[in-house]
Design a protein around this motif. Sequence first.
Motif, PDB file in Angstrom:
ATOM      1  N   ARG A 130     -13.646  10.868 -21.944  1.00 43.38           N
ATOM      2  CA  ARG A 130     -14.437  11.272 -22.908  1.00 43.38           C
ATOM      3  C   ARG A 130     -15.016   9.741 -23.760  1.00 43.38           C
ATOM      4  O   ARG A 130     -16.220   9.672 -24.129  1.00 43.38           O
ATOM      5  CB  ARG A 130     -13.792  12.064 -24.314  1.00 43.38           C
ATOM      6  N   VAL A 131     -14.188   8.796 -23.666  1.00 40.96           N
ATOM      7  CA  VAL A 131     -14.362   7.503 -24.116  1.00 40.96           C
ATOM      8  C   VAL A 131     -13.883   6.312 -23.282  1.00 40.96           C
ATOM      9  O   VAL A 131     -13.089   6.584 -22.467  1.00 40.96           O
ATOM     10  CB  VAL A 131     -13.738   7.201 -25.615  1.00 40.96           C
TER      11      VAL A 131
ATOM     12  N   LEU B 282      -9.596  17.284 -36.993  1.00 39.11           N
ATOM     13  CA  LEU B 282      -9.411  18.581 -36.307  1.00 39.11           C
ATOM     14  C   LEU B 282     -10.027  18.159 -34.494  1.00 39.11           C
ATOM     15  O   LEU B 282     -10.786  17.217 -34.652  1.00 39.11           O
ATOM     16  CB  LEU B 282     -10.533  19.621 -36.554  1.00 39.11           C
ATOM     17  N   PRO B 283      -9.379  18.700 -33.615  1.00 37.19           N
ATOM     18  CA  PRO B 283      -9.750  18.381 -32.132  1.00 37.19           C
ATOM     19  C   PRO B 283     -10.725  19.202 -31.671  1.00 37.19           C
ATOM     20  O   PRO B 283     -11.028  20.296 -32.467  1.00 37.19           O
ATOM     21  CB  PRO B 283      -8.598  18.781 -31.469  1.00 37.19           C
ATOM     22  N   ALA B 284     -11.453  19.145 -30.704  1.00 38.69           N
ATOM     23  CA  ALA B 284     -12.367  19.988 -30.157  1.00 38.69           C
ATOM     24  C   ALA B 284     -12.427  19.592 -28.471  1.00 38.69           C
ATOM     25  O   ALA B 284     -12.920  18.559 -28.081  1.00 38.69           O
ATOM     26  CB  ALA B 284     -13.781  19.911 -30.602  1.00 38.69           C
ATOM     27  N   CYS B 285     -11.759  20.418 -27.705  1.00 32.41           N
ATOM     28  CA  CYS B 285     -11.550  19.989 -26.453  1.00 32.41           C
ATOM     29  C   CYS B 285     -12.462  20.530 -25.586  1.00 32.41           C
ATOM     30  O   CYS B 285     -12.610  19.824 -24.518  1.00 32.41           O
ATOM     31  CB  CYS B 285     -10.009  20.497 -25.817  1.00 32.41           C
ATOM     32  N   GLY B 286     -13.003  21.894 -26.037  1.00 38.08           N
ATOM     33  CA  GLY B 286     -13.886  22.335 -25.278  1.00 38.08           C
ATOM     34  C   GLY B 286     -13.412  23.469 -23.888  1.00 38.08           C
ATOM     35  O   GLY B 286     -14.076  24.036 -23.542  1.00 38.08           O
ATOM     36  N   THR B 287     -12.319  23.196 -23.673  1.00 34.71           N
ATOM     37  CA  THR B 287     -11.744  24.086 -22.335  1.00 34.71           C
ATOM     38  C   THR B 287     -10.645  25.040 -22.770  1.00 34.71           C
ATOM     39  O   THR B 287     -10.384  25.878 -21.876  1.00 34.71           O
ATOM     40  CB  THR B 287     -11.446  23.224 -21.430  1.00 34.71           C
TER      41      THR B 287
ATOM     42  N   THR C  19      -3.435  12.313 -37.106  1.00 33.27           N
ATOM     43  CA  THR C  19      -4.075  11.336 -36.426  1.00 33.27           C
ATOM     44  C   THR C  19      -4.085   9.918 -36.559  1.00 33.27           C
ATOM     45  O   THR C  19      -4.646   8.940 -35.956  1.00 33.27           O
ATOM     46  CB  THR C  19      -5.699  11.951 -36.189  1.00 33.27           C
ATOM     47  N   GLY C  20      -3.121   9.480 -37.681  1.00 31.75           N
ATOM     48  CA  GLY C  20      -3.052   8.196 -38.369  1.00 31.75           C
ATOM     49  C   GLY C  20      -4.481   7.658 -38.894  1.00 31.75           C
ATOM     50  O   GLY C  20      -5.100   8.340 -39.320  1.00 31.75           O
ATOM     51  N   GLY C  21      -4.262   6.528 -39.195  1.00 30.93           N
ATOM     52  CA  GLY C  21      -5.121   5.873 -40.159  1.00 30.93           C
ATOM     53  C   GLY C  21      -4.653   4.879 -41.182  1.00 30.93           C
ATOM     54  O   GLY C  21      -5.419   3.974 -41.938  1.00 30.93           O
ATOM     55  N   PHE C  22      -3.217   5.108 -41.472  1.00 34.36           N
ATOM     56  CA  PHE C  22      -2.472   4.258 -42.385  1.00 34.36           C
ATOM     57  C   PHE C  22      -1.919   2.796 -41.569  1.00 34.36           C
ATOM     58  O   PHE C  22      -0.762   2.572 -42.015  1.00 34.36           O
ATOM     59  CB  PHE C  22      -1.663   4.689 -43.267  1.00 34.36           C
ATOM     60  N   ALA C  23      -2.201   2.863 -40.331  1.00 30.60           N
ATOM     61  CA  ALA C  23      -1.739   1.436 -39.374  1.00 30.60           C
ATOM     62  C   ALA C  23      -2.741   1.330 -38.731  1.00 30.60           C
ATOM     63  O   ALA C  23      -3.931   1.629 -38.547  1.00 30.60           O
ATOM     64  CB  ALA C  23      -0.841   2.159 -38.414  1.00 30.60           C
ATOM     65  N   GLU C  24      -2.659  -0.216 -38.286  1.00 31.27           N
ATOM     66  CA  GLU C  24      -3.699  -0.840 -37.716  1.00 31.27           C
ATOM     67  C   GLU C  24      -4.203  -0.297 -36.272  1.00 31.27           C
ATOM     68  O   GLU C  24      -5.371  -0.341 -35.786  1.00 31.27           O
ATOM     69  CB  GLU C  24      -3.179  -2.339 -37.318  1.00 31.27           C
ATOM     70  N   TYR C  25      -3.251   0.542 -35.664  1.00 30.71           N
ATOM     71  CA  TYR C  25      -3.486   1.231 -34.541  1.00 30.71           C
ATOM     72  C   TYR C  25      -3.244   2.773 -34.581  1.00 30.71           C
ATOM     73  O   TYR C  25      -2.363   3.147 -35.334  1.00 30.71           O
ATOM     74  CB  TYR C  25      -2.734   0.759 -33.166  1.00 30.71           C
ATOM     75  N   ALA C  26      -3.873   3.662 -33.814  1.00 30.57           N
ATOM     76  CA  ALA C  26      -3.731   4.827 -33.710  1.00 30.57           C
ATOM     77  C   ALA C  26      -3.684   5.407 -32.302  1.00 30.57           C
ATOM     78  O   ALA C  26      -4.345   4.755 -31.595  1.00 30.57           O
ATOM     79  CB  ALA C  26      -4.817   5.701 -34.530  1.00 30.57           C
ATOM     80  N   VAL C  27      -2.852   6.237 -32.047  1.00 34.78           N
ATOM     81  CA  VAL C  27      -3.024   6.885 -30.362  1.00 34.78           C
ATOM     82  C   VAL C  27      -3.333   8.216 -30.611  1.00 34.78           C
ATOM     83  O   VAL C  27      -2.521   9.235 -31.262  1.00 34.78           O
ATOM     84  CB  VAL C  27      -1.730   6.536 -29.853  1.00 34.78           C
ATOM     85  N   ASN C  28      -4.019   8.859 -30.026  1.00 31.56           N
ATOM     86  CA  ASN C  28      -4.580  10.236 -30.171  1.00 31.56           C
ATOM     87  C   ASN C  28      -5.079  10.825 -28.707  1.00 31.56           C
ATOM     88  O   ASN C  28      -5.639  10.046 -28.071  1.00 31.56           O
ATOM     89  CB  ASN C  28      -5.785  10.559 -31.037  1.00 31.56           C
ATOM     90  N   ASP C  29      -4.846  12.024 -28.410  1.00 32.87           N
ATOM     91  CA  ASP C  29      -5.176  12.707 -27.285  1.00 32.87           C
ATOM     92  C   ASP C  29      -6.725  12.646 -26.975  1.00 32.87           C
ATOM     93  O   ASP C  29      -7.372  12.562 -28.370  1.00 32.87           O
ATOM     94  CB  ASP C  29      -4.757  14.062 -27.314  1.00 32.87           C
ATOM     95  N   GLU C  30      -7.577  12.651 -26.162  1.00 34.46           N
ATOM     96  CA  GLU C  30      -8.875  12.381 -26.109  1.00 34.46           C
ATOM     97  C   GLU C  30      -9.500  13.542 -26.839  1.00 34.46           C
ATOM     98  O   GLU C  30     -10.782  13.561 -27.274  1.00 34.46           O
ATOM     99  CB  GLU C  30      -9.484  12.048 -24.889  1.00 34.46           C
ATOM    100  N   SER C  31      -8.929  14.826 -27.055  1.00 36.64           N
ATOM    101  CA  SER C  31      -9.533  15.796 -27.641  1.00 36.64           C
ATOM    102  C   SER C  31      -9.814  15.629 -29.202  1.00 36.64           C
ATOM    103  O   SER C  31     -10.699  16.298 -29.755  1.00 36.64           O
ATOM    104  CB  SER C  31      -8.695  17.048 -27.513  1.00 36.64           C
ATOM    105  N   TRP C  32      -9.218  14.732 -29.619  1.00 34.28           N
ATOM    106  CA  TRP C  32      -9.330  14.366 -31.128  1.00 34.28           C
ATOM    107  C   TRP C  32     -10.315  13.124 -31.274  1.00 34.28           C
ATOM    108  O   TRP C  32     -10.728  12.793 -32.531  1.00 34.28           O
ATOM    109  CB  TRP C  32      -8.116  13.829 -31.732  1.00 34.28           C
ATOM    110  N   VAL C  33     -10.894  12.459 -30.286  1.00 30.83           N
ATOM    111  CA  VAL C  33     -11.646  11.470 -30.352  1.00 30.83           C
ATOM    112  C   VAL C  33     -13.103  11.666 -30.365  1.00 30.83           C
ATOM    113  O   VAL C  33     -13.725  12.169 -29.138  1.00 30.83           O
ATOM    114  CB  VAL C  33     -11.111  10.290 -29.555  1.00 30.83           C
ATOM    115  N   VAL C  34     -13.899  11.279 -31.325  1.00 32.80           N
ATOM    116  CA  VAL C  34     -15.485  11.482 -31.110  1.00 32.80           C
ATOM    117  C   VAL C  34     -16.365  10.346 -31.189  1.00 32.80           C
ATOM    118  O   VAL C  34     -16.308   9.228 -31.896  1.00 32.80           O
ATOM    119  CB  VAL C  34     -15.948  12.519 -32.246  1.00 32.80           C
TER     120      VAL C  34
END
Length: 411
Positions: A80-81, A92-97, A140-155
């Motif tokens: 996705r990215v 919220l995620p949206a995997c589509g599948t 999904t994080g946000g209060f750290a310099e890095y976050a790690v998320n499954d691609e379903s959550w990334v727009v």
Amino acid sequence: MSNEARVFKGWVRHRDKFEMKELRLNPIRPKDVVIRNLAAQACYTIVTNVTELPEEAWRTRSPGHGAMGIVEEVGPLVTRVKPGDRVVTPVLPACGTCYSCLRGEWWCCGHKNDIDFAHPDNPPFAVMNDTDEPVWQDHTGGFAEYAVNDESWVVPVNESKLSDIELATLACVPGPGWAFGLIGMPVEIASSVVVLGAGPLGLSIIQAAKMAGARLIIAVERIPHRLEAAKKAGAHVVINSDETGMDELVPMIREMCRPSTDNMYAGGKPYDGMYNGLGADHVFEAAGITFGDPTTGSPDDKTGAHFITLGPKLTRRGGTFVATGVIAPTSDPKVWGPAPGPFDYHGKRYLSAAYGGANVLRDIPRLAHLIEDGYLDAKALVDPVFPFERADEALWSAANRDGLLPIITFS
Ligand SMILES: [Zn+2]
Ligand SMILES: [Zn+2]
């Protein structure tokens, strides 16, 4: 740069403390995306990280949801990215599948189980750099310099002209508020709309209702600066619920939403009797629960259930009532009242969905366009802005409701 070498700062909820720590990222999984956060919301739903600090926190974790940033690294199966992409990581995620996504029920996407508290087997995203103690990423994080998320959550939002702060507003509230009024539970043209609560969620619903062409928007709120913000956002009538009193709200608002005729052979509806049709076309509850003791005061009912009780009564027969706030459970029998109940014989429709029923992958870029083109106003809702180092103050601001939507930024 290898994952093992990625050392960074993050706010951590560690036993009875909430403090900034030096963390080290764990190796990522094949579908994971590493994001360098640039801006994030201090959303009201996570204020308990500062207002309530019990001795035994469930897990050592870095909180947050509602961020945007730049992709730094992707696992080998991510499509996705790519590194360098500008992205929003919504609530919220949206995997589509998955089962739900294939049925158009994006807000139930099965990937919601990817986040820390949703499944006990989810791995920690980092460790404390000094002690190697595991640290989970809360949501999904946000209060750290890095976050790690499954691609379903990334727009991805590479085309957007919006600032980092404006894009962060799309990650959680107000994004869902705009989506409620425009996508999931759309407001009809020339309709009457009641919004209970004028925080960032209620204000974004008001903006959406105005854009959709509502004829009468009534905002109910108890904090004076938020009543002012409701007027600016497009409310035609604002009611201070502390001054008016809850019991008077129903007859007052029903009166405002009278039909223009009582001729039932010409589009009228009855004004009285058991089957009178008085009430608003659309009612949105956007107040929610109250944590701690805000400096702006507390409502009489801190559980938020009172507005859930009032909502169906303010809704006309056949109208829609949407609960959007986080509330405590209610056992108040007045919610349902005596038969015929609001949702059976009276045909009132109780609707709700996460992120306003939107598909985040499809709709975050669309909402961004509406902000770019001036239909929605993200900047009006952002207040105050704090640097990352003062993220705890941002949470206190949200808890105290002394601004609107606090945002933290990373230099
Ligand atoms: Zn949120
Ligand atoms: Zn899905």
